[in-house]
Design a protein around this motif. Structure first.
Motif, short mmCIF file in Angstrom:
data_model
loop_
_atom_site.label_atom_id
_atom_site.label_comp_id
_atom_site.label_asym_id
_atom_site.label_seq_id
_atom_site.Cartn_x
_atom_site.Cartn_y
_atom_site.Cartn_z
N LEU A 100 -20.65 -123.63 10.98
CA LEU A 100 -21.64 -124.18 10.04
C LEU A 100 -22.09 -125.57 10.47
O LEU A 100 -23.28 -125.90 10.40
CB LEU A 100 -21.08 -124.21 8.62
CG LEU A 100 -20.94 -122.86 7.93
CD1 LEU A 100 -20.20 -123.00 6.61
CD2 LEU A 100 -22.29 -122.20 7.73
N ASP B 239 -25.88 -126.56 11.53
CA ASP B 239 -26.56 -127.65 10.85
C ASP B 239 -27.12 -128.67 11.85
O ASP B 239 -28.20 -129.22 11.65
CB ASP B 239 -25.60 -128.35 9.89
CG ASP B 239 -26.30 -129.27 8.92
OD1 ASP B 239 -27.41 -128.93 8.46
OD2 ASP B 239 -25.73 -130.33 8.60
N SER C 230 -25.69 -113.38 1.07
CA SER C 230 -26.06 -114.42 0.12
C SER C 230 -24.86 -114.93 -0.67
O SER C 230 -24.73 -116.13 -0.92
CB SER C 230 -27.11 -113.90 -0.87
OG SER C 230 -28.29 -113.59 -0.20
N GLN D 137 -21.81 -115.25 0.24
CA GLN D 137 -21.04 -116.21 1.04
C GLN D 137 -21.70 -117.58 1.03
O GLN D 137 -21.03 -118.60 0.90
CB GLN D 137 -20.90 -115.73 2.48
CG GLN D 137 -19.98 -114.57 2.65
CD GLN D 137 -19.91 -114.12 4.10
OE1 GLN D 137 -20.83 -114.34 4.88
NE2 GLN D 137 -18.81 -113.47 4.46
N LEU D 138 -23.01 -117.61 1.15
CA LEU D 138 -23.73 -118.88 1.16
C LEU D 138 -23.70 -119.54 -0.21
O LEU D 138 -23.55 -120.76 -0.31
CB LEU D 138 -25.17 -118.67 1.62
CG LEU D 138 -25.31 -118.17 3.06
CD1 LEU D 138 -26.75 -117.77 3.35
CD2 LEU D 138 -24.84 -119.23 4.05
N GLU E 234 -20.78 -121.86 -1.31
CA GLU E 234 -20.81 -123.27 -0.91
C GLU E 234 -21.38 -124.14 -2.03
O GLU E 234 -21.00 -125.29 -2.20
CB GLU E 234 -21.63 -123.47 0.36
CG GLU E 234 -21.21 -122.61 1.55
CD GLU E 234 -19.81 -122.88 2.05
OE1 GLU E 234 -19.20 -123.91 1.71
OE2 GLU E 234 -19.30 -122.03 2.80
N ARG F 47 -16.98 -128.42 -1.00
CA ARG F 47 -17.74 -127.97 0.17
C ARG F 47 -19.21 -128.41 0.10
O ARG F 47 -20.07 -127.81 0.72
CB ARG F 47 -17.63 -126.45 0.31
CG ARG F 47 -16.16 -126.03 0.53
CD ARG F 47 -15.99 -124.62 0.92
NE ARG F 47 -16.72 -124.18 2.07
CZ ARG F 47 -16.36 -124.36 3.35
NH1 ARG F 47 -15.26 -125.02 3.64
NH2 ARG F 47 -17.10 -123.89 4.32
N PHE G 291 -21.51 -128.67 3.06
CA PHE G 291 -22.06 -127.47 3.68
C PHE G 291 -23.27 -126.91 2.94
O PHE G 291 -23.84 -125.90 3.34
CB PHE G 291 -20.98 -126.39 3.81
CG PHE G 291 -19.87 -126.77 4.74
CD1 PHE G 291 -20.08 -126.78 6.11
CD2 PHE G 291 -18.64 -127.15 4.25
CE1 PHE G 291 -19.07 -127.16 6.98
CE2 PHE G 291 -17.62 -127.52 5.11
CZ PHE G 291 -17.83 -127.54 6.49
N SER H 210 -26.17 -124.26 4.26
CA SER H 210 -26.23 -123.02 3.49
C SER H 210 -27.65 -122.74 3.03
O SER H 210 -28.11 -121.59 3.04
CB SER H 210 -25.28 -123.09 2.30
OG SER H 210 -23.96 -123.22 2.75
N LEU I 203 -29.80 -119.59 4.03
CA LEU I 203 -30.34 -118.78 2.93
C LEU I 203 -31.82 -118.50 3.17
O LEU I 203 -32.29 -117.38 2.97
CB LEU I 203 -30.12 -119.50 1.61
CG LEU I 203 -30.14 -118.70 0.33
CD1 LEU I 203 -29.07 -117.62 0.34
CD2 LEU I 203 -29.94 -119.63 -0.86
#
Length: 169
Positions: free
Chosen positions: A6, A10, A26, A28-29, A32, A38, A41, A45, A49
Protein backbone atom coordinates in the motif's frame (compact mmCIF):
# COMPACT_ATOMS: atom_id res chain seq x y z
CA UNK A 1 3.54 -7.26 3.33
CA UNK A 2 0.14 -5.68 2.55
CA UNK A 3 1.12 -2.43 4.29
CA UNK A 4 4.37 -2.23 2.33
CA UNK A 5 2.48 -2.74 -0.92
CA UNK A 6 0.00 0.00 0.00
CA UNK A 7 2.84 2.40 0.81
CA UNK A 8 4.50 1.71 -2.53
CA UNK A 9 1.22 2.12 -4.42
CA UNK A 10 0.68 5.43 -2.64
CA UNK A 11 4.16 6.65 -3.62
CA UNK A 12 3.97 5.52 -7.25
CA UNK A 13 2.86 7.90 -10.01
CA UNK A 14 -0.85 7.63 -10.67
CA UNK A 15 -0.48 6.66 -14.32
CA UNK A 16 1.74 3.72 -13.32
CA UNK A 17 -0.70 2.49 -10.66
CA UNK A 18 -3.57 2.89 -13.09
CA UNK A 19 -1.79 0.83 -15.73
CA UNK A 20 -1.36 -2.07 -13.28
CA UNK A 21 -5.16 -2.45 -12.98
CA UNK A 22 -4.93 -3.72 -9.41
CA UNK A 23 -8.15 -5.43 -8.33
CA UNK A 24 -9.02 -5.16 -4.66
CA UNK A 25 -12.35 -5.95 -3.03
CA UNK A 26 -14.20 -2.84 -1.88
CA UNK A 27 -14.70 -4.35 1.56
CA UNK A 28 -10.93 -4.60 2.05
CA UNK A 29 -10.45 -0.97 1.09
CA UNK A 30 -13.34 0.24 3.21
CA UNK A 31 -11.84 -1.43 6.28
CA UNK A 32 -9.07 1.18 6.15
CA UNK A 33 -11.71 3.90 6.63
CA UNK A 34 -13.16 2.24 9.71
CA UNK A 35 -9.92 1.52 11.57
CA UNK A 36 -8.56 4.63 13.32
CA UNK A 37 -5.14 2.96 13.55
CA UNK A 38 -4.93 2.79 9.74
CA UNK A 39 -5.85 6.35 8.75
CA UNK A 40 -2.48 6.67 7.04
CA UNK A 41 -3.75 4.19 4.46
CA UNK A 42 -6.95 6.07 3.66
CA UNK A 43 -5.45 8.11 0.76
CA UNK A 44 -4.15 5.02 -1.04
CA UNK A 45 -7.41 3.22 -0.33
CA UNK A 46 -9.31 6.04 -2.03
CA UNK A 47 -6.90 5.86 -4.97
CA UNK A 48 -7.50 2.12 -5.31
CA UNK A 49 -11.25 2.46 -4.77
CA UNK A 50 -11.40 4.82 -7.76
CA UNK A 51 -9.60 2.27 -9.88
CA UNK A 52 -12.19 -0.45 -9.16
CA UNK A 53 -14.37 0.67 -12.07
CA UNK A 54 -15.86 -2.81 -12.53
CA UNK A 55 -17.10 -2.90 -8.93
CA UNK A 56 -20.56 -1.30 -8.64
CA UNK A 57 -20.17 -0.70 -4.89
CA UNK A 58 -16.81 1.05 -5.34
CA UNK A 59 -18.19 3.21 -8.15
CA UNK A 60 -21.21 4.16 -6.04
CA UNK A 61 -19.03 5.14 -3.08
CA UNK A 62 -16.67 7.17 -5.23
CA UNK A 63 -19.54 8.98 -6.95
CA UNK A 64 -21.14 10.05 -3.70
CA UNK A 65 -17.89 11.03 -1.99
CA UNK A 66 -16.21 12.99 -4.80
CA UNK A 67 -19.34 15.03 -5.40
CA UNK A 68 -19.71 15.85 -1.72
CA UNK A 69 -16.02 16.58 -1.10
CA UNK A 70 -15.74 18.75 -4.22
CA UNK A 71 -18.59 20.88 -2.85
CA UNK A 72 -17.63 20.90 0.83
CA UNK A 73 -13.90 20.16 0.93
CA UNK A 74 -12.07 17.40 2.75
CA UNK A 75 -8.57 16.51 3.86
CA UNK A 76 -8.79 13.88 1.09
CA UNK A 77 -10.17 16.20 -1.58
CA UNK A 78 -7.38 15.45 -4.06
CA UNK A 79 -7.86 11.68 -3.74
CA UNK A 80 -11.66 11.82 -4.04
CA UNK A 81 -11.54 14.21 -7.01
CA UNK A 82 -9.03 11.98 -8.79
CA UNK A 83 -11.11 8.88 -8.04
CA UNK A 84 -14.16 10.71 -9.36
CA UNK A 85 -12.36 11.58 -12.59
CA UNK A 86 -11.46 7.92 -12.98
CA UNK A 87 -15.05 6.78 -12.42
CA UNK A 88 -17.07 9.57 -14.05
CA UNK A 89 -14.64 11.19 -16.48
CA UNK A 90 -16.09 14.35 -18.01
CA UNK A 91 -18.82 14.70 -15.38
CA UNK A 92 -16.24 14.67 -12.59
CA UNK A 93 -14.06 17.16 -14.47
CA UNK A 94 -17.12 19.42 -14.69
CA UNK A 95 -17.65 19.01 -10.92
CA UNK A 96 -14.01 20.01 -10.35
CA UNK A 97 -14.53 23.03 -12.60
CA UNK A 98 -17.65 24.02 -10.64
CA UNK A 99 -15.79 23.62 -7.36
CA UNK A 100 -12.90 25.75 -8.64
CA UNK A 101 -15.40 28.43 -9.62
CA UNK A 102 -16.61 28.74 -6.04
CA UNK A 103 -15.15 32.01 -4.82
CA UNK A 104 -14.81 31.13 -1.15
CA UNK A 105 -12.62 28.03 -1.54
CA UNK A 106 -9.50 27.71 0.57
CA UNK A 107 -6.28 27.89 -1.43
CA UNK A 108 -5.37 24.40 -0.24
CA UNK A 109 -8.63 23.01 -1.67
CA UNK A 110 -8.17 24.80 -5.00
CA UNK A 111 -4.65 23.40 -5.28
CA UNK A 112 -5.90 19.88 -4.51
CA UNK A 113 -8.54 20.17 -7.24
CA UNK A 114 -6.05 21.46 -9.82
CA UNK A 115 -3.65 18.66 -8.92
CA UNK A 116 -6.40 16.04 -9.35
CA UNK A 117 -7.35 17.55 -12.68
CA UNK A 118 -3.73 17.48 -13.85
CA UNK A 119 -3.28 13.84 -12.80
CA UNK A 120 -6.58 12.77 -14.34
CA UNK A 121 -5.72 14.55 -17.56
CA UNK A 122 -2.42 12.68 -17.92
CA UNK A 123 -4.12 9.28 -17.90
CA UNK A 124 -7.21 10.15 -19.89
CA UNK A 125 -6.45 12.06 -23.10
CA UNK A 126 -10.20 12.21 -23.87
CA UNK A 127 -10.51 14.75 -21.06
CA UNK A 128 -7.62 16.91 -22.24
CA UNK A 129 -9.61 19.60 -24.11
CA UNK A 130 -11.99 20.06 -21.19
CA UNK A 131 -9.06 20.19 -18.76
CA UNK A 132 -7.11 22.69 -20.86
CA UNK A 133 -10.03 25.11 -20.76
CA UNK A 134 -10.14 24.84 -16.97
CA UNK A 135 -6.35 25.19 -16.65
CA UNK A 136 -6.49 28.32 -18.80
CA UNK A 137 -9.11 29.88 -16.55
CA UNK A 138 -7.15 28.92 -13.44
CA UNK A 139 -3.93 30.41 -14.85
CA UNK A 140 -5.66 33.67 -15.63
CA UNK A 141 -7.91 34.05 -12.59
CA UNK A 142 -6.21 32.02 -9.85
CA UNK A 143 -2.51 31.70 -10.56
CA UNK A 144 -1.79 30.89 -6.89
CA UNK A 145 -3.55 27.55 -7.34
CA UNK A 146 -1.79 26.85 -10.62
CA UNK A 147 1.70 27.82 -9.42
CA UNK A 148 1.63 25.29 -6.60
CA UNK A 149 1.05 22.55 -9.15
CA UNK A 150 4.02 23.34 -11.36
CA UNK A 151 2.35 25.56 -13.93
CA UNK A 152 4.52 28.52 -14.92
CA UNK A 153 3.44 32.01 -13.99
CA UNK A 154 1.58 33.68 -16.90
CA UNK A 155 4.36 36.31 -17.19
CA UNK A 156 6.84 33.52 -17.98
CA UNK A 157 5.24 33.14 -21.40
CA UNK A 158 5.92 36.80 -22.19
CA UNK A 159 9.52 36.99 -20.96
CA UNK A 160 11.21 35.53 -24.09
CA UNK A 161 9.11 37.73 -26.36
CA UNK A 162 9.95 40.86 -24.37
CA UNK A 163 13.67 40.18 -24.57
CA UNK A 164 13.77 39.26 -28.24
CA UNK A 165 11.89 42.24 -29.62
CA UNK A 166 13.21 44.90 -27.27
CA UNK A 167 9.83 45.35 -25.59
CA UNK A 168 10.01 46.39 -21.95
CA UNK A 169 6.61 45.89 -20.38
Amino acid sequence: MRDTALIEIDRAPYDLVRSLRINVLSDQLLREFRDKNRTGFVPVSIRLLGLQTDDAEAVSIVRSRYRRTSRLGSSYLYQWALAGIEVDGSNAVAAVDDALGTGNRKLEDRRALVRALAEGDTVSPMLREQSIQIFSRVLIHDSASALANGFPHPDAFLTPARGSCGWRG
